[in-house]
Design a protein around this motif. Structure first.
Motif, PDB file in Angstrom:
ATOM      1  N   ILE A 159       2.019  -3.383  -3.669  1.00 39.94           N
ATOM      2  CA  ILE A 159       0.830  -2.535  -3.600  1.00 39.94           C
ATOM      3  C   ILE A 159      -0.243  -3.173  -2.722  1.00 39.94           C
ATOM      4  CG2 ILE A 159      -1.086  -1.584  -4.961  1.00 39.94           C
ATOM      5  CD1 ILE A 159       0.935  -1.188  -7.243  1.00 39.94           C
ATOM      6  N   GLU A 160      -0.464  -4.469  -2.888  1.00 40.79           N
ATOM      7  CA  GLU A 160      -1.458  -5.162  -2.062  1.00 40.79           C
ATOM      8  C   GLU A 160      -1.056  -5.163  -0.592  1.00 40.79           C
ATOM      9  OE1 GLU A 160      -4.364  -6.092  -2.997  1.00 40.79           O
ATOM     10  OE2 GLU A 160      -3.951  -5.481  -5.078  1.00 40.79           O
ATOM     11  N   ARG A 161       0.237  -5.349  -0.338  1.00 47.23           N
ATOM     12  CA  ARG A 161       0.718  -5.330   1.046  1.00 47.23           C
ATOM     13  C   ARG A 161       0.535  -3.939   1.651  1.00 47.23           C
ATOM     14  NH1 ARG A 161       0.721  -7.086   5.875  1.00 47.23           N
ATOM     15  NH2 ARG A 161       2.630  -6.690   7.059  1.00 47.23           N
ATOM     16  N   LEU A 162       0.794  -2.909   0.867  1.00 39.32           N
ATOM     17  CA  LEU A 162       0.601  -1.540   1.345  1.00 39.32           C
ATOM     18  C   LEU A 162      -0.854  -1.297   1.719  1.00 39.32           C
ATOM     19  CD1 LEU A 162       1.600   1.352   1.854  1.00 39.32           C
ATOM     20  CD2 LEU A 162       1.260   1.811  -0.600  1.00 39.32           C
ATOM     21  N   LYS A 163      -1.772  -1.778   0.887  1.00 40.35           N
ATOM     22  CA  LYS A 163      -3.197  -1.621   1.178  1.00 40.35           C
ATOM     23  C   LYS A 163      -3.572  -2.314   2.489  1.00 40.35           C
ATOM     24  CE  LYS A 163      -4.778  -1.200  -3.636  1.00 40.35           C
ATOM     25  NZ  LYS A 163      -5.577  -1.845  -4.716  1.00 40.35           N
ATOM     26  N   GLU A 164      -3.026  -3.521   2.711  1.00 43.41           N
ATOM     27  CA  GLU A 164      -3.299  -4.254   3.947  1.00 43.41           C
ATOM     28  C   GLU A 164      -2.816  -3.458   5.165  1.00 43.41           C
ATOM     29  OE1 GLU A 164      -1.458  -8.019   3.675  1.00 43.41           O
ATOM     30  OE2 GLU A 164      -2.699  -8.738   2.009  1.00 43.41           O
ATOM     31  N   GLN A 166      -2.301  -0.209   5.394  1.00 42.15           N
ATOM     32  CA  GLN A 166      -3.091   1.008   5.563  1.00 42.15           C
ATOM     33  C   GLN A 166      -4.450   0.708   6.206  1.00 42.15           C
ATOM     34  OE1 GLN A 166      -2.943   2.403   1.479  1.00 42.15           O
ATOM     35  NE2 GLN A 166      -1.353   3.924   1.973  1.00 42.15           N
ATOM     36  N   ILE A 167      -5.088  -0.399   5.806  1.00 43.53           N
ATOM     37  CA  ILE A 167      -6.365  -0.798   6.422  1.00 43.53           C
ATOM     38  C   ILE A 167      -6.166  -1.096   7.897  1.00 43.53           C
ATOM     39  CG2 ILE A 167      -8.127  -2.610   6.474  1.00 43.53           C
ATOM     40  CD1 ILE A 167      -7.828  -2.809   3.430  1.00 43.53           C
ATOM     41  N   HIS A 182      -5.667   2.111   9.833  1.00 42.73           N
ATOM     42  CA  HIS A 182      -6.937   2.823   9.993  1.00 42.73           C
ATOM     43  C   HIS A 182      -7.763   2.188  11.120  1.00 42.73           C
ATOM     44  CE1 HIS A 182     -10.581   5.016   9.082  1.00 42.73           C
ATOM     45  NE2 HIS A 182     -11.237   3.862   8.964  1.00 42.73           N
TER      46      HIS A 182
END
Length: 289
Positions: free
Chosen positions: A236-241, A243-244, A247
């Motif tokens: 989940i943390e890797r996915l957030k990274e 996605q940021i 963006h």
């Protein structure tokens, strides 16, 4: 109901059925998907069809065109080889495992003989996929088609399956696939395990894509929750990274395009050293490429 169909010149030792439905057997295109070799289907797709959770992909545009073009490809094959082909009278089944079967395009039988000696599969292919096909006369065909031909050789115990393909509308080739007992053993093992473990026991195969997950989990229990494991939290943390980062790149892309468009103003083409490096088409869709 299994039927034994006899025709003049049709082998009497081949089991065929005219009443089997797609969900009642694993066919040649199914085994390619089970092995992960299909461009259109995954093992989950096969499982959903065989357990009648979906209707399958028989109406896919590419498949419909392939069926439409089959007669033409078979006629070209006959013209080039001199063989006379015929459509089997039904779905051919494995003698020991009736849930393993296949819709074979064409067969050739020597006059006066009682055994099939050669099969024919008819295919069409887009020109952009021509690089996937080897030299005509060889067995260098896309793996999903190779497996399909070997599957049909296993069902019929024939020695050769010719594959005729029309690439685009002007490149006609014939390939020849020879029976391989070692591969047959592998296909039989994988197919029987899939049928018994996944279909009969109603256990879905591992997912291969987001589409698989969406197909399997179409309904969500809004009142249920799951406590994430440490491993899952890392994902989940890797996915957030990611996605940021995506963006930020999208923002940068937009800013660069704005600089280029401001430079172009009312012109539609940007060149460098007499080479086109960017275009901007208006007014239908102001798109920089």
């Amino acid at each position: 109901m299994i039927e034994i169909t006899h025709q003049s010149s049709y082998p009497k030792n081949i089991v065929t059925s005219t009443s089997l439905e797609r969900h009642q057997f694993l066919g040649g295109t199914d085994i390619a998907a089970i092995l992960g070799l299909s461009s259109y289907r995954t093992p989950v797709d096969v499982w959903l069809e065989k357990t009648q959770r979906t209707q399958g992909s028989a109406d896919h545009l590419v498949l419909r065109f392939g069926r439409y073009a089959e007669d033409f490809v078979a006629q070209e094959y006959e013209r080039e080889t001199g063989f006379v082909t015929q459509k089997p009278p039904g779905i051919i089944q494995h003698q020991d495992h009736p849930y393993l079967a296949g819709n074979i395009d064409r067969i050739m039988i020597h006059e006066g003989e009682t055994q099939m000696h050669r099969l024919l599969e008819c295919k069409t292919s887009h020109p952009r996929n021509a690089h996937l096909w080897g030299e005509a006369g060889s067995d260098q065909v896309p793996l999903n088609y190779l497996v399909q031909c070997l599957w049909y050789l296993m069902l019929t115990q024939c020695e050769i399956c010719d594959l005729a393909v029309l690439i685009g509308n002007n490149d006609f080739r014939i390939y020849s696939i020879t029976r391989n007992l070692a591969v047959e053993e592998l296909l039989l093992k994988r197919a029987t395990r899939f049928w018994q473990h996944h279909v009969l026991e109603d256990i879905s195969p591992p997912t291969q894509s987001e589409a698989d997950c969406r197909a399997l989990f179409q309904t969500v229990n809004n009142s249920a929750s799951l406590e994430a494991s440490p491993t899952l939290m890392k994902h989940i943390e890797r996915l957030k990274e990611i996605q940021i980062h995506m963006h930020q790149e999208e923002v940068e892309i937009s800013a660069i395009k704005q600089i280029i468009m401001n430079a172009l103003k009312d012109k539609d083409t940007l060149t460098f050293n007499n080479r086109v490096v960017a275009t901007w088409k208006t007014p239908k869709s102001s798109q920089l490429s």
